[in-house]
Design an enzyme around this catalytic site. Structure first.
Site, short mmCIF file in Angstrom:
data_model
loop_
_atom_site.label_atom_id
_atom_site.label_comp_id
_atom_site.label_asym_id
_atom_site.label_seq_id
_atom_site.Cartn_x
_atom_site.Cartn_y
_atom_site.Cartn_z
N TYR A 135 0.82 -1.22 0.00
CA TYR A 135 0.00 0.00 0.00
C TYR A 135 0.86 1.27 0.00
CZ TYR A 135 -4.02 -2.97 1.28
OH TYR A 135 -5.00 -3.92 1.32
N LYS A 195 3.61 -14.97 3.20
CA LYS A 195 3.49 -15.72 1.94
C LYS A 195 4.92 -15.98 1.48
CE LYS A 195 0.94 -17.42 -1.40
NZ LYS A 195 0.03 -18.58 -1.21
N ASP A 227 -2.86 -17.94 2.83
CA ASP A 227 -4.01 -18.68 2.29
C ASP A 227 -4.51 -19.70 3.32
OD1 ASP A 227 -1.47 -19.66 1.81
OD2 ASP A 227 -1.94 -20.62 -0.09
N ASP A 251 -5.35 -6.46 6.30
CA ASP A 251 -6.57 -5.79 5.84
C ASP A 251 -7.64 -6.86 5.56
OD1 ASP A 251 -8.31 -3.95 4.82
OD2 ASP A 251 -7.09 -3.38 3.09
N ASP A 255 -11.00 -8.30 8.15
CA ASP A 255 -12.41 -8.25 7.72
C ASP A 255 -13.05 -9.63 7.82
OD1 ASP A 255 -12.42 -5.53 7.14
OD2 ASP A 255 -13.46 -5.81 5.22
#
Ligand code: NAD
Length: 361
Positions: A135, A195, A227, A251, A255
């Site tokens: 980001y 990852k 994942d 992020d 959620d």
């Protein structure tokens, strides 16, 4: 205690009004000052984070933030979009550590989309790094965009990066949080989500977190690919204690975790810098689909105000008073529509805020 109040857009103004109501009846010497941010600031001043708002935030002991954004700004050049305000505040104030507790209140066990036995007693903490990662990577692939889009472009790219100090400081935050939680009876374990099997940035992340762990022999560390973490969060969420991860994975996972608790309308968050100055906001956005209807759940914002009192203003007793009042209204069966089910009482945003004020005693 100076608090910058930034309601923002959409349901931001509605939920903030309720949090302010609650703060005002606590009998604490709080100075609340409100300013425009996001789309509302863009309309008034041509920028989502005007200088006046930024200065107010910088001078405050804490910032209480609603939400920003609306689909109507999607065609604006990216730096002018409402969401840039929150990125700008994070960057300017150095708010690198985002705390998102996901707690399933006993009264809401059946509001979760998962089976009762999977979420009953859930109490996990997601710590998301907030000022690095893809980001904030440079350069970003903005080639011919004039309106935020790429007419005729053949590719676009963003750059993922983390530095050692950035990873070290968030890792310390996670280990210290796990230690504090352990003192209250949790397991004392950090799961670092990465990852590393595909991305160099996250192999580096994993190595640095492993180094930092040496300083916390009392806290267990494990590593999980993102994942798999996404899967485990819905398969066996109670197996986690503290999760620490980068900006983008955090992020998404936070959620996902919000749904374990019943509704994204229940999930508060704190974003802290190294001086414990913090920005407190619900984990959800401005919900343009329900804005202006008086039906948004204000509890995530009210619980964010409780986190603010705890972390930045050193008012633990007041924080606990608010949290107890929220539990009380849930026990009374009051529910905004996002949580409503048969046998409970449907209330609007303002009624929920009033009920919390009343429950404060
Ligand atoms: P959102 O979180 O605003 O809404 C997702 C869904 O959850 C919607 O159906 C909404 O009605 C519901 N919801 C959210 N908060 C709720 C609440 N308090 N009570 C009841 N229901 C609630 O996410 P989105 O729809 O993807 O984004 C909407 C806008 O918000 C976009 O412009 C986005 O960029 C922005 N956004 C802002 C922030 C922020 O201000 N920090 C965070 C996320 C999204």
């Amino acid at each position: 205690m100076k608090i910058a109040v930034l309601p923002g857009d959409g349901i931001g103004t509605e939920i903030m009004a309720e949090a302010v109501k609650v703060l005002k009846v606590l009998g604490l010497p709080l100075e609340l000052e409100t300013a425009l941010v996001g789309g509302a600031a863009f309309e008034a001043h041509g920028h989502p984070l005007p200088e006046g708002t930024l200065n107010l935030a910088k001078a405050a002991d804490a910032i209480l933030f609603g939400a920003v954004g609306d689909w109507k700004y999607d065609t604006l050049d990216r730096p002018l979009r409402p969401e840039q305000a929150i990125l700008g505040l994070r960057k300017n104030l150095g708010l690198f550590a985002n705390f998102r507790p996901a707690i399933c209140y006993p009264q809401l066990v059946d509001a979760s989309s998962l089976k009762r036995e999977l979420v009953s007693g859930l109490d996990i903490l997601i710590i998301r790094e907030l000022t690095g990662d893809i980001y904030f990577g440079q350069p970003r692939g903005r080639r011919v965009a004039t309106d935020g889009h790429f007419p005729g472009a053949e590719e676009a790219f963003d750059t993922m990066r983390y530095s050692r100090p950035e990873i070290e400081r968030i890792a310390h935050v996670a280990f210290q949080a796990a230690r504090k939680r352990k003192a209250t009876g949790t397991e004392g374990r950090v799961t670092s989500v990465d990852k590393a099997n595909v991305l160099e940035t996250f192999q580096f992340w994993k190595d640095v977190v492993t180094d930092v762990a040496q300083q916390y022999p009392d806290i267990a560390l494990d590593h999980m690919y993102v994942d798999n973490a996404a899967m485990q969060l819905v398969k066996a969420p109670k197996k986690f204690d503290v999760i620490v991860t980068g900006n983008m994975f955090g992020d998404i996972l936070s959620d996902e975790a919000s749904m374990l608790t019943g509704s994204i309308g229940m999930l508060p968050s704190a974003s802290l810098n190294s001086k414990n100055q913090g920005l407190y906001e619900p984990s959800h956005g401005s919900a343009p689909d329900i804005a202006g209807q008086g039906v948004a759940n204000p509890l995530a914002t009210i619980l964010s105000a409780a986190m603010m009192l705890r972390f930045s203003l050193n008012q633990e007793a007041a924080a606990q008073r608010i949290e107890a009042a929220v539990q009380k209204v849930l026990t009374q069966g009051l529910r905004t529509p996002d949580l409503y089910s048969e046998g409970t009482t449907k209330v609007g945003t303002a009624q929920m805020g009033d009920a919390v004020v009343k429950a404060l005693g």
